[in-house]
Design an enzyme around this catalytic site. Structure first.
Site, PDB file in Angstrom:
ATOM      1  N   HIS A   1      90.949 -45.447 -39.289  1.00  0.00           N
ATOM      2  CA  HIS A   1      89.935 -45.107 -38.274  1.00  0.00           C
ATOM      3  C   HIS A   1      90.562 -44.904 -36.891  1.00  0.00           C
ATOM      4  CE1 HIS A   1      86.223 -45.549 -40.620  1.00  0.00           C
ATOM      5  NE2 HIS A   1      86.885 -46.480 -41.281  1.00  0.00           N
TER       6      HIS A   1
ATOM      7  N   LYS B   1      89.313 -38.646 -43.150  1.00  0.00           N
ATOM      8  CA  LYS B   1      88.394 -38.914 -42.039  1.00  0.00           C
ATOM      9  C   LYS B   1      88.649 -37.864 -40.938  1.00  0.00           C
ATOM     10  CE  LYS B   1      88.344 -43.874 -43.177  1.00  0.00           C
ATOM     11  NZ  LYS B   1      87.264 -43.879 -44.164  1.00  0.00           N
TER      12      LYS B   1
ATOM     13  N   SER C   1      86.372 -51.202 -39.126  1.00  0.00           N
ATOM     14  CA  SER C   1      85.332 -50.178 -39.256  1.00  0.00           C
ATOM     15  C   SER C   1      83.908 -50.709 -39.129  1.00  0.00           C
ATOM     16  CB  SER C   1      85.500 -49.435 -40.574  1.00  0.00           C
ATOM     17  OG  SER C   1      85.408 -50.344 -41.647  1.00  0.00           O
TER      18      SER C   1
HETATM   19  C1  LIG Z   1      90.498 -48.952 -43.013  1.00  0.00           C
HETATM   20  C2  LIG Z   1      90.412 -48.078 -44.225  1.00  0.00           C
HETATM   21  N1  LIG Z   1      91.472 -48.013 -45.057  1.00  0.00           N
HETATM   22  C3  LIG Z   1      91.453 -47.242 -46.162  1.00  0.00           C
HETATM   23  C4  LIG Z   1      90.339 -46.492 -46.483  1.00  0.00           C
HETATM   24  C5  LIG Z   1      90.363 -45.664 -47.738  1.00  0.00           C
HETATM   25  O1  LIG Z   1      90.598 -44.330 -47.391  1.00  0.00           O
HETATM   26  P1  LIG Z   1      90.505 -43.188 -48.498  1.00  0.00           P
HETATM   27  O2  LIG Z   1      89.103 -42.655 -48.434  1.00  0.00           O
HETATM   28  O3  LIG Z   1      91.538 -42.188 -48.101  1.00  0.00           O
HETATM   29  O4  LIG Z   1      90.823 -43.825 -49.804  1.00  0.00           O
HETATM   30  C6  LIG Z   1      89.222 -46.516 -45.660  1.00  0.00           C
HETATM   31  C7  LIG Z   1      88.013 -45.729 -46.019  1.00  0.00           C
HETATM   32  O5  LIG Z   1      86.904 -46.158 -45.956  1.00  0.00           O
HETATM   33  C8  LIG Z   1      89.251 -47.327 -44.491  1.00  0.00           C
HETATM   34  O6  LIG Z   1      88.199 -47.397 -43.674  1.00  0.00           O
END
Ligand SMILES: Cc1ncc(COP(=O)(O)O)c(C=O)c1O
Length: 401
Positions: free
Chosen positions: A217, A248, A189
């Site tokens: 993502h 997202k 990200s």
């Molecule tokens: C790669 C990744 N995994 C997990 C998450 C966590 O997602 P959630 O908001 O559903 O807890 C994010 C959120 O920023 C993320 O970018």
């Protein structure tokens, strides 16, 4: 001084230090749904270039209507843990839809992908096993592995970012481990880069390792129909375990899931502590996320629009003289150098009506501070051109272009 005051004192001192170091986060408040443009307190209408609303589904009328129906049909929630109080049929339907979307036998929902990532390794690994994690993986994976290590005493390790040779060496050195698991983000990200899934799969297969991809993502974003990073590489059906978020591209409310074999999801249902000791997703969130998946499946052109928007924006930034990192994703980091430059650029862009966050050291390496643009299928060409004009003005003002 009482114990509470000592704590309070320390927290206040540290908060002052954050301000002095320029790393204190100020929350901005928006008064309208997440969309290409929102109303922000103190700033009026701004173009959002920093949300994960990749498909523009956060304010989609059908996603909102489904959430309302979910609330009316099932009420606010189960008022307890799923296995104790009953699981709503909407959870079963959502999990079927998640598995169908990413192409696995089954899926199990959690209240967030953070929870899913925390649940998985600590539940399925043992002291006989090893998990290896890409150096740039998301914080939820890092913390999930820390938890697994302390609970199960499994072996853990980190391989250099995207470095298949390093991974290969580390797996070769662990031939005594019963289960070897490798975990990578599908899309990283901060960089907007895509994991080399074909390469990772080849190394994992050669060492008999399980491949886990966090595609938070990538889901709804990559692949012709938005099924994720594995669709991008034509590998649907070949990734052992996928975790992803509903927070997202798939509506943006909250929630996450683990997708994989029926046995894996059953085992997590039996044993994962973030299943057994916490409530399920609220019905309204489950219903709106499920509708978001159906909209994606019915309208793959949203994915094409997102890809086109990202391509256009990246190319136009280059034409202006900026240096966006190259890539195929709608995450477009523009490297500006020093942290102060990124923070100043972000502030000036907001004054120009464009909301885009600046990231500096220590989140990214020294000298590689950046503003990170995230594109959405909801952006019109007019939105993008207006944002680009603002980038041009700010870039010239700061002597960046
Ligand atoms: C790669 C990744 N995994 C997990 C998450 C966590 O997602 P959630 O908001 O559903 O807890 C994010 C959120 O920023 C993320 O970018």
């Amino acid at each position: 001084m009482s114990t509470t005051n000592v704590l309070e004192e320390r927290l206040l001192q540290q908060l002052d230090q954050f301000r002095a170091d320029g790393i204190y986060k100020r929350l901005t408040h928006i008064t309208t749904p997440q969309a290409a443009r929102v109303t922000m307190e103190g700033h009026g209408e701004v173009i959002i270039l920093s949300s994960n609303n990749y498909l523009g589904l956060s304010d989609h009328p059908e996603v909102i209507a489904a959430g309302k129906r979910g609330l009316e049909e099932f009420g606010a929630g189960t008022a307890s843990v799923r296995f104790i109080c009953g699981t709503f049929t909407i959870h079963r339907e959502l999990e079927t839809a998640c598995a169908r979307l990413v192409g696995t036998e089954a899926a199990l929902s959690f209240v967030s992908c953070w929870n899913a990532n925390e649940a998985l390794p600590a539940t399925v690994l043992t002291a006989d096993d090893l998990i290896l994690s890409d150096q740039l993986n998301h914080a939820s994976i890092i913390d999930g592995i820390r938890l697994a290590k302390s609970i199960t005493k499994c072996q853990t390790g980190v391989y250099a970012h995207g470095d298949l040779a390093d991974l290969d060496r580390k797996l070769a050195a662990a031939s005594d481990r019963v289960v070897k698991m490798v975990v990578t983000d599908g899309v990283f990200s901060m960089e907007g880069s895509v994991a080399d899934l074909p390469g990772l799969l080849e190394v994992c297969r050669r060492h008999g390792a399980v491949l886990w991809v966090d595609d938070s993502h990538g889901t709804g974003v990559l692949g012709r129909t938005g099924r994720g990073t594995h669709e991008h590489f034509d590998l649907v059906g070949q990734i052992d375990i996928i975790t992803s978020t509903l927070g997202k591209a798939l509506g943006g409310a909250a929630g996450g899931f683990v997708a994989g074999s029926a046995a894996l999801c059953d085992y997590l249902t039996q044993r994962a502590r973030p299943q057994l000791f916490t409530n399920a997703l609220p019905a309204t969130v489950a219903a709106s996320a499920m509708r978001a998946i159906e909209v994606l499946e019915g309208e793959p052109e949203r994915v094409a629009k997102l890809t086109e928007n990202a391509r256009y924006f990246r190319a136009q930034l280059q034409t202006l003289g900026f240096h966006p990192l190259p890539g195929d994703t709608p995450i477009i980091p523009v490297i500006l150098g020093e942290t102060a430059a990124a923070i100043r650029a972000s502030e000036l862009l907001l004054q120009e009506g464009v909301f885009v966050t600046g990231f500096g050291f220590p989140v990214v390496p020294q000298g590689e501070a950046r503003v990170r643009c995230q594109l959405s299928a909801a952006h019109s060409r007019e939105d993008l051109d207006e944002a680009l004009e603002a980038f041009g003005r700010v870039g010239r003002q700061l002597g960046l272009i």
